[in-house]
Design an enzyme around this catalytic site. Structure first.
Site, PDB file in Angstrom:
ATOM      1  CD  GLU A   1      -3.469  -2.476   5.827  1.00  0.00           C
ATOM      2  OE1 GLU A   1      -3.018  -3.223   6.958  1.00  0.00           O
ATOM      3  OE2 GLU A   1      -2.872  -2.677   4.924  1.00  0.00           O
TER       4      GLU A   1
ATOM      5  CB  CYS B   1       0.814  -6.433  -9.564  1.00  0.00           C
ATOM      6  SG  CYS B   1      -0.243  -5.600 -10.553  1.00  0.00           S
TER       7      CYS B   1
ATOM      8  CB  CYS C   1       1.045  -5.812  -5.299  1.00  0.00           C
ATOM      9  SG  CYS C   1       0.041  -4.939  -4.519  1.00  0.00           S
TER      10      CYS C   1
ATOM     11  CB  CYS D   1       4.563   1.379  -2.347  1.00  0.00           C
ATOM     12  SG  CYS D   1       4.103   2.951  -2.863  1.00  0.00           S
TER      13      CYS D   1
END
Ligand code: SAH
Ligand code: SF4
Length: 344
Positions: free
Chosen positions: A92, A118, A121, A333
């Protein structure tokens, strides 16, 4: 016969290719400009190239070897593309427009998936598939430019993947973005979770991009809970690398700090962060945690975000709160997941 992918070639390689096909050097320069400056998506748009040679190009070449698989447009104008590469893998990429600025920022992916794991995420949850090649990284920008007809002004390596874990290809991509797309190196940002030796390598580079560090916690014990990389390179070692990068450029480093409710959004954390950054030339970017499916983390309270910001500012730090972009299309994000879930 496999077609030659023209966006893979440097200017010199393109000149070699075109002249060995019997055309003059200036033809190569025209084609180079169509691809890199004039957003040509196909050879028919190259109107100053004579028809016969366009036919040759169509038969033997392609501009890109990837395609836009899906496009989602957010209420705020953010566009998320799913790019399919020629082996079927997808990544993406997000185009962000800001109403009050003329900047057009592209958030690019550097890998299919990510090894870093992480905890907060979406990309990290899906594991790692492969590195992206330099031209595959740059193709994300070309696709968006061709699709919108707009010129990208800023590039951030904040999509899927850890750019410094794909160092060589990212370095080549930096050159393509800087030289071929003519985007100033200061307008290119590499975001990393903190691969210390690679940060040192990068500080010795000819092209020094803006560095962004995903810090997210100022203390070893806390950071370890959310970022496995902390077991390999500690915040202390990271601090030394940041000083090194500070010495190499005049520009400030961006410190990214996700605020997670009741975890790292306390006043105590703010004070520790101030201490940690006291000798680092930086801007601090606070990112309110974006929820990821299946996560145990919480969004921070508005009040705590503001208190955290005021404390840092009172200590003389430059602080911004990152606007949430494209959350309605999962383009914010840490929410980029691609389609790798469906692949073996
Ligand atoms: N691998 C690189 C770049 C991609 S991640 C890095 O980690 O820096 C881009 C940014 O999004 C990083 O700062 C990352 O920590 C942040 N991020 C990841 N998940 C997030 C989430 N759920 N909410 C808010 N930001 C997140
Ligand atoms: Fe990888 Fe960055 Fe996500 Fe961590 S935050 S898993 S390094 S993409």
């Amino acid at each position: 016969m496999q077609k030659t992918v023209l966006s893979k070639l440097s200017k010199d390689e393109l000149i070699d290719f075109i002249t060995s096909a019997g055309e003059k050097k200036f033809r190569a320069e025209q084609i180079f400009s169509w691809i890199w400056a004039k957003n040509a998506g196909n050879f028919d748009e190259m109107t100053d190239i004579k028809k016969e040679f366009r036919t040759f190009l169509k038969e033997n070449c392609t501009i890109l070897d990837s395609k836009i698989k899906t496009r989602q447009i957010s209420k705020d104008g953010t566009i998320k593309y799913l790019i399919e590469f020629n082996d079927g893998n997808c990544a993406e990429t997000v185009l962000m427009r800001f109403d009050n600025r003329s900047n057009l920022s592209m958030c690019v992916s550097s890998q299919i998936g990510c090894k870093m794991g992480c905890k907060f995420c979406a990309t990290g949850k899906n594991g790692f598939k492969r590195n992206l090649m330099p031209h595959e990284i740059v193709s994300q920008i070309l696709h968006a430019q061709i699709d919108t007809g707009l010129k990208i002004t800023n590039v951030v390596f904040m999509g899927q993947g850890e750019p410094l874990d794909n160092f060589e290809n990212v370095q080549k991509a930096l050159e393509l973005i800087n030289k071929n797309l003519q985007i100033s190196i200061r307008r290119i940002t590499i975001s990393t979770c903190g691969l210390v030796p690679k940060i040192i390598d990068l500080s010795k580079n000819n092209l020094l991009p803006t560095l962004a560090i995903s810090l997210h916690a100022p203390r070893h014990e806390l950071r370890k809970e959310i970022m496995p990389i902390e077991n390999k390179y500690t915040v202390k070692e990271l601090h030394d690398a940041l000083k090194e990068y500070n010495n190499a450029t005049k520009d400030r480093i961006t410190i990214e700090y996700i605020l997670i409710g009741n975890f790292n959004d306390t006043q105590e954390c703010a004070k520790e962060l101030i201490e940690y950054l006291k000798d680092i030339k930086c801007n601090i970017n606070l990112i309110p945690y974006n929820p990821v499916e299946g996560d145990k983390f919480k969004k921070p309270e508005k009040n705590n975000i503001l208190k955290f910001k005021y404390l840092l500012e009172a200590a003389g730090k430059k602080v911004t709160i990152r606007l949430e972009r494209g959350a309605d299309i999962d383009a914010a994000c840490g929410q980029l997941a691609g389609k790798i879930k469906n692949l073996s």
